[in-house]
Design an enzyme around this catalytic site. Structure first.
Site, PDB file in Angstrom:
ATOM      1  CG  ASP A 286      -2.448   0.659   1.501  1.00  0.00           C
ATOM      2  OD1 ASP A 286      -3.185   0.716   1.398  1.00  0.00           O
ATOM      3  OD2 ASP A 286      -2.672   1.846   0.796  1.00  0.00           O
TER       4      ASP A 286
HETATM    5  C1  GLC Z   1      -4.415   4.000  -0.675  1.00  0.00           C
HETATM    6  C2  GLC Z   1      -5.866   3.330   0.116  1.00  0.00           C
HETATM    7  C3  GLC Z   1      -5.510   1.558  -1.184  1.00  0.00           C
HETATM    8  C4  GLC Z   1      -5.365   2.421  -1.909  1.00  0.00           C
HETATM    9  C5  GLC Z   1      -4.220   2.608  -2.288  1.00  0.00           C
HETATM   10  C6  GLC Z   1      -3.934   3.827  -3.873  1.00  0.00           C
HETATM   11  O1  GLC Z   1      -3.255   4.835   0.459  1.00  0.00           O
HETATM   12  O2  GLC Z   1      -5.023   2.290   1.310  1.00  0.00           O
HETATM   13  O3  GLC Z   1      -7.035   0.884  -1.149  1.00  0.00           O
HETATM   14  O4  GLC Z   1      -5.428   0.950  -3.503  1.00  0.00           O
HETATM   15  O5  GLC Z   1      -3.978   3.956  -1.623  1.00  0.00           O
HETATM   16  O6  GLC Z   1      -4.354   4.697  -4.517  1.00  0.00           O
END
Ligand code: GLC
Length: 739
Positions: A286
């Site tokens: 993440d």
């Molecule tokens: C965010 C979220 C995740 C998302 C990623 C890309 O922080 O936690 O669910 O897919 O970043 O946007």
């Protein structure tokens, strides 16, 4: 010097790529991947492990100049948040025509519940209990995303959660492992379709791995600590189901699990993901979650964080630039084995081959297809259908609903005119200027003359100045339709609340409207279970509409006027108040269950009943259903046998309707304490007025397996209860023995 022979080399190697069936293709692709990797420098390998975000400024999509150079140099193999066929084509051209090895880019995006045509938030969709509808939603979302240059979505979110304080429950499928698993698989099938190389499907990404839905105190990113048995039996199943359904990427989560941050966890990324779940795809972190291991306090610096992540099995670094900065030196010094990089790059390139990107890097950048797919009538119709099926009728006293055509209705509430809120928190590329509000649709259906409107108050804040106008506008109506709840900004990431009450002075206005002595229908827009104890006393009808998407206004209108009979059932328990949280249907019996005759010394509250306001699986209809007693094919379930459990369900009302028939079991005696019930089956049926149908569930021993006292996984002979009914509380009951 430009290596122009490479495209020729690829065209020779890969011309036959699409001739192979999916199964045979695997070995062929490994060969092709290896042939590409033999040409790669270590820098270029690490470049494939880098994922950067594009931006979206006033003029539209953009990318930092530096990132474009990194793509050109082969130091960045993947981009997210970039979309439209034109913009992704522009970036792909840099990678394919200007880099040394011409390796195509992956384009990722959060297409959670729709790309341009937005569907209900995932928690809403889950309330449909309709796997076909949920798969359709993902399929349409993938088609619009893929037509817009995206080939990878960061979905499905598979996090089980019993925490309404946590704003991200809106993105999931509720509290139940069995239902959550079915939904996770449906979403993967919808996103990935039959072939990843299909230009209207995208790569799915199982997130957030793992246990992210259980943050302490419901506070996002907070500590997650649970027994291994709870993790394996309750939280892991939906991730497993998504991987078994063929998802080829997994996102490691922000949280620690039992002391180790997910992005550095050998237990999660190797023992569970690779050895236990046999996952073959790649792991992406993440957003900057490698860097955040410093804050977690398990490493002293970013270089150490990168090493810990690489050795744990993280293949791609989302936006952290840690692999970009440190990995090469760590491989050269032997701190990180080259094999870890080779395996990561092999997994990433294999997915790019599966997506057909080496065959045709521009296959997802087709502007004509984009025009045809985005907002197509079929997609809008699908969004309307899923939105209607996701809504849950929580109360309908004196048959206040459905509304009658031409009935004088007074519409109240800021959310009645908001299109932005209809789209929910992960609106992706959804455009709320394109759509109609609830009020627009109510007027269109029932006639301007029969629909008045007053805002009354905002969703947040304590401005009561609009109360008087709202009350006077309601005086002339026969019924009040009050659209209230949360702003969509109060759902999703980083939106944890310490209260689950309806915000602001919305409920105060409801109390004032109640004094008019007219039937009041509440239409709720929210992304989490709310404490509706007061509202449920004041309102005559309550329709839980969630954030229902692009067609939400029309869907709400059609349900309110009975053009569609609501069929949704809650997938998360709605508590009486926050003090009951965490509260979920599969609780344990405890040593002093509340049903004991002792008036005091038992597991209860002195100021509130134990049971929730609305239980898991609860939802009403405009008709009624009756259940016969359960018929069992036998009283003993043999070790390799099966039992059939049947009920006859009858539509005893005066309109057709759909009913989600639910089947639960209870293991009465186990080597460890067992839940008082667990969902093991459901079937959504449609019955005409007066019609009845026999619904049968097949119970097999494998459905009863769990992690026993010694942590081995399996069943234990003994007595079981079996329940079938309309929700997790109102059930017919019988019993059987597992031998
Ligand atoms: C965010 C979220 C995740 C998302 C990623 C890309 O922080 O936690 O669910 O897919 O970043 O946007």
């Amino acid at each position: 010097m430009k290596y122009i022979f490479l495209p020729i080399l690829f065209s020779v190697i890969i011309m036959s790529s699409c001739q192979y069936s999916q199964t045979a293709e695997d070995k062929k692709i490994d060969f092709k991947v290896d042939s590409v990797m033999r040409l790669m420098t270590l820098d270029e390998e690490i470049g494939q492990m880098v994922l950067y975000s594009s931006d979206w400024d006033v003029t539209g999509p953009s990318l930092k100049k530096g990132y474009m150079d990194e793509i050109r140099k082969g130091n960045c193999g993947n981009i997210f948040n970039a979309h439209t066929a034109a913009f992704t084509h522009k970036l792909q051209k840099i990678a394919v025509e200007e880099s040394r090895l011409h390796i195509p880019l992956l384009f990722g995006y959060d297409v959670i519940h729709g790309h341009k045509t937005i569907f209900p938030i995932s928690l809403g969709e889950s309330a449909s209990w309709d796997m076909e509808a949920i798969e359709k939603s993902a399929c349409v979302s993938a088609a619009e995303a893929a037509a817009s240059g995206i080939n990878w979505t960061f979905a499905p979110m598979c996090d089980i959660s019993v925490e309404p304080r946590w704003g991200r429950v809106s993105e999931g499928a509720g509290e139940d492992p069995y239902l959550g698993s079915k939904i996770a698989a449906a979403r993967v099938h919808g996103f990935q379709g039959k072939s990843l190389a299909d230009t209207l499907t995208v790569l799915a990404c199982v997130k957030h791995f793992a246990g992210y839905g259980a943050p302490l105190a419901g506070r996002d990113y907070n500590t997650v600590d649970m027994s291994e048995r709870v993790f394996l039996d309750t939280y892991l199943p939906p991730y497993k189901a998504a991987i078994d359904a063929g998802a080829m990427s997994v996102m490691s989560s922000f949280n620690e699990l039992n002391g180790i941050p997910a992005s550095g966890s050998v237990y999660l990324l190797k023992d569970i993901l690779r050895k236990h779940l046999h996952f073959k795809g790649f792991v992406v972190t993440d957003y900057t979650s490698i860097n955040e291991m410093l804050n977690h306090g398990v490493v002293a610096n970013e270089a150490e964080a990168g090493k810990m992540a690489a050795k744990a099995g993280v293949d791609m670094d989302m936006q952290g630039e840690v692999y970009y900065k440190y990995l090469k030196k760590q491989v050269e010094s032997g701190e990180v084995p080259l094999q870890a990089v080779n395996e990561a790059v092999h997994r990433i390139l294999k997915v790019k081959f599966l997506l057909g990107l080496f065959d045709d890097p521009y296959r997802y950048c087709n502007e004509a297809r984009e025009k045809r797919e985005v907002y197509s009538p079929a997609h809008l119709e699908a969004s309307l259908d899923v939105a209607k099926k996701s809504m849950v009728l929580l109360k309908n006293s004196n048959n206040t609903l459905p509304l009658k055509k031409d009935e004088k209705i007074a519409v109240i509430g800021q959310l009645a005119t908001s299109t932005r809120d209809l789209l929910g928190s992960w609106k992706a590329a959804g455009d709320w200027n394109f759509m109609k509000s609830v009020l627009d649709e109510l007027k269109a259906y029932n006639g301007d003359a029969n629909v008045t409107y007053a805002e009354g108050c905002k969703v947040q804040g304590d401005d009561r100045s609009g109360f008087a106008t709202a009350i006077s506008s309601a005086r002339g109506a026969s019924k009040i339709v009050y659209v209230l709840g949360e702003s969509c900004e109060w759902s999703g990431e980083a939106t944890s609340r310490t209260s689950i009450n309806i915000p602001g002075v919305q409920t105060e206005l409801l109390e004032k409207l109640k004094a008019l002595n007219k039937p009041i229908v509440l239409v709720l827009m929210n992304g989490r279970p709310l404490d509706l104890s007061k509202e449920s006393e004041l309102a005559d009808g309550i329709l839980e509409a969630w954030f229902p998407g692009t067609m939400g206004g029309k869907a709400i209108t059609q349900v309110l006027f009975g053009k569609y009979n609501p069929s949704g059932k809650l997938t998360m328990t709605f508590p009486r108040n926050l003090g009951q949280v965490p509260i979920y249907y599969y609780e344990k019996n405890t040593g002093r269950p509340n049903y004991l005759s002792n008036p005091k010394y038992k597991s209860r509250y002195i100021d509130c009943p134990n049971d929730p306001l609305y239980p898991f699986g609860f939802g009403l209809s405009y008709t009624t259903f009756a259940y016969s007693d359960i018929k069992l094919s036998g009283k003993e379930l043999a070790e390799k046998g099966e039992l059939k459990a049947s009920v006859r369900v009858s539509n005893t009302g005066n309109v057709a309707g759909e009913e989600v028939v639910q089947c639960y079991v209870r293991d009465l005696v186990g080597s460890v304490t067992r839940p008082v019930k667990e969902l093991k089956g459901f079937e959504k049926i449609t019955l005409k007025m007066g019609e009845s149908k026999v619904v049968t569930f097949t119970i097999t021993p494998d459905m009863l397996a769990f992690h026993r006292a010694d942590m081995s996984y399996g069943t234990e002979p003994g007595n079981y209860k079996l329940f079938i009914g309309t929700n997790s509380r109102d059930l017919k009951e019988t019993n059987f023995r597992l031998n």
